[in-house]
Scaffold this active site. Structure first.
Site, short mmCIF file in Angstrom:
data_model
loop_
_atom_site.label_atom_id
_atom_site.label_comp_id
_atom_site.label_asym_id
_atom_site.label_seq_id
_atom_site.Cartn_x
_atom_site.Cartn_y
_atom_site.Cartn_z
N CYS A 187 14.22 11.58 5.34
CA CYS A 187 14.30 11.24 6.77
C CYS A 187 15.73 11.20 7.28
CB CYS A 187 13.61 9.91 7.02
SG CYS A 187 14.26 8.53 6.06
N GLU B 50 10.91 16.40 14.57
CA GLU B 50 11.16 16.33 13.13
C GLU B 50 10.21 17.26 12.38
OE1 GLU B 50 11.86 12.86 9.84
OE2 GLU B 50 9.98 12.80 10.95
N LYS C 241 0.84 -1.19 0.00
CA LYS C 241 0.00 0.00 0.00
C LYS C 241 0.88 1.24 0.00
CE LYS C 241 -1.81 2.82 2.76
NZ LYS C 241 -1.87 4.03 1.86
N GLU D 176 10.75 1.88 9.79
CA GLU D 176 11.80 2.88 9.58
C GLU D 176 11.09 4.22 9.62
OE1 GLU D 176 13.50 5.87 8.08
OE2 GLU D 176 13.20 4.82 6.18
#
Length: 487
Positions: free
Chosen positions: A292, A387, A184, A259
């Site tokens: 990231c 973040e 997905k 992750e």
């Protein structure tokens, strides 16, 4: 839902199926969602929006196809994966054009390395699976062997940044290990993964082995990871979503790897090549900071701060914000209006709380955001600890190695670190001390696909890469035979 001739959309001159790929067929959903181009916010396609029924259909297809795929063995599975890799290489241009339109990554990067990395992923894992040697040893009067058993249907959920490459990075080891897959992709950039399904079909991968569901994470993604027939879940995305997915997977005792994000330090020592360090720091604005692994916290030895900042500003001034299809562009627009608003919110709150905006700090036209540098008032500031995932960097100074390490390890994240120094001893000391899944010294984003990859803390759980990924998609079994009991 129905299996029928696929609906398509023309994107960058390429016909892209907009329905699911389930059990070797295109399957429509009654509902759709809209995907837009970050380049100009134009509508690219109306894409099938998976229901719980669609999810069940895809998982059942993967479940039914699993025994035969697992029984093929690594060599036969590898032939399919090598053929898929060859097809990716032959279709780099249309794949790059579609992903550029859908996600706005620089077209030259997609052409030169990102799409080709997808082919490399399939070849790499196909060959690793074939080369795997079972561990044999003698112990306590018995002969022992560790064997890998394919785990079963795997749910793979990928993010909106670099969707094609990251989908191949996860599905390649799953398929090579003998698992079947339900992929997905993220709803903000689903189209290149639909083309991947078409290439898997062209490669002759048997029906049900590789399935692609388009849909909304809270709907299709949630139903997929909660499905009792799913035996592995691999996710890349936000820490918040990972918590929910992990809880759902745990209810079925389904192994889960994630992750996640990062708030990564880029540490510059006084003995470093400051020109190279400043250029690499300014390079963290590439892909609009939507990476990231980016080093978003600049930690600079205080004795060279002024010199470093002078070089950093000169390198940042050279950036060109523009259309990602143009070769001159170095910073493209961001993925979606909602994400621009999120990034702007971080900077606005930083400004309101007294953090100094050194450069940038404003929205541009469309989905652009200016490359931004912030000097925080303290290490506990939100802009330092959380973040942002946009073109926003902070900088702080340190006096010595101990302070550099303390600052580097002062967030809840631990995905990557970047160190600039000319000292091998310091490279070793800092490399060992920084809590992260990978630390680069005097370089960035160099990847060996056999090395472990992942994060610590809020940056993830588990490891991808090499045999680490093949082990994740397998159940390990020890076969033990009494000495002299068999001929």
């Amino acid at each position: 839902m129905s299996a029928t001739a696929s609906r398509t959309a023309t994107v960058a001159g390429v016909e892209v199926p907009t329905d699911h790929y389930i059990n070797g067929e295109r399957v429509q959903s009654a509902q759709t969602f809209t995907t837009i181009s970050p380049i100009d916010e134009s509508v690219l396609a109306e894409v099938s929006r998976a229901s719980v029924g669609d999810v069940d259909l895809a998982v059942q297809a993967a479940h039914d196809a699993f025994p035969a795929w697992a029984a093929l063995g690594a060599v036969e599975r590898g032939r399919y994966l090598h053929k898929l890799a060859d097809l990716i290489d032959k279709n780099i241009e249309p794949l790059a054009q579609v992903e550029c339109a859908d996600m706005a990554m620089l077209l030259r990067s997609l052409r030169a390395r990102v799409i080709a990395r997808g082919a490399l992923n399939y070849r790499n894992y196909a060959d690793l699976a074939v080369a795997y040697e079972e561990r044999d040893w003698h112990s306590k009067g018995t002969w022992n062997r560790v064997q890998r058993m394919p785990a079963g249907p795997a749910a793979v959920i990928t993010p909106w940044n670099a969707p094609f490459m990251l989908s191949t990075w996860k599905t390649a080891p799953a398929l090579a290990a003998g698992c079947t897959v339900v992929l997905k992709p993220a709803e903000w950039s689903p189209l290149s993964c639909s083309l991947l399904a078409s290439l898997a079909d062209e490669a002759g991968i048997p029906p049900g082995v590789f399935n692609v569901l388009q849909g909304i994470g809270a709907e299709a993604g949630a139903a997929l990871v909660a499905h009792p027939l799913i035996r592995r879940v691999s996710f890349t995305g936000s820490t918040r979503a990972a918590r929910e997915i992990g809880q759902s997977a745990a209810r079925n005792i389904t192994p889960f790897t994630a992750e996640l994000g990062g708030k990564n330090p880029l540490i510059v020592f006084a003995d470093a090549d400051l020109d190279a360090a400043a250029a690499k720091a300014a390079g963290q604005y590439d892909d609009a900071g939507q990476v990231c692994l980016s080093g978003t916290r600049l930690l600079i030895e205080e004795s060279v701060l002024d010199t470093f900042l002078e070089k950093f500003h000169a390198a940042t001034d050279a950036h060109v914000l523009g259309d990602p299809r143009e070769d001159a562009t170095t910073v493209a627009p961001m993925i979606h209006p909602d994400h621009v608003a999120r990034v702007a919110g971080f900077v606005d709150r930083a400004r309101e709380s007294g953090q100094r905006i050194v450069r940038g700090g404003q929205r541009g036209e469309g989905l652009f955001y200016e490359p931004t540098l912030i000097e925080p008032t303290g290490n506990d500031a939100e802009i330092v600890q959380n973040e942002v995932f946009g073109p926003v960097l902070t900088y702080q100074t340190f006096a010595d190695e101990d302070e550099a390490i303390r600052l580097a390890n002062s967030t809840n994240y631990g995905l990557s670190g970047i160190v600039y120094t000319s000292s091998m001893g310091r490279a070793d000391r800092i490399g060992r001390a920084v809590r992260a899944g990978v630390v680069w010294v005097n370089t960035f984003l160099v990847r060996d696909l056999t090395a472990p990859f992942g994060g610590v803390g809020n940056s993830g759980i588990g490891r991808e890469g090499g045999d680490y990924a093949l082990d994740f998609y397998s159940d390990l079994k020890t076969l033990q035979i009494l000495d002299g009991s068999v001929a």
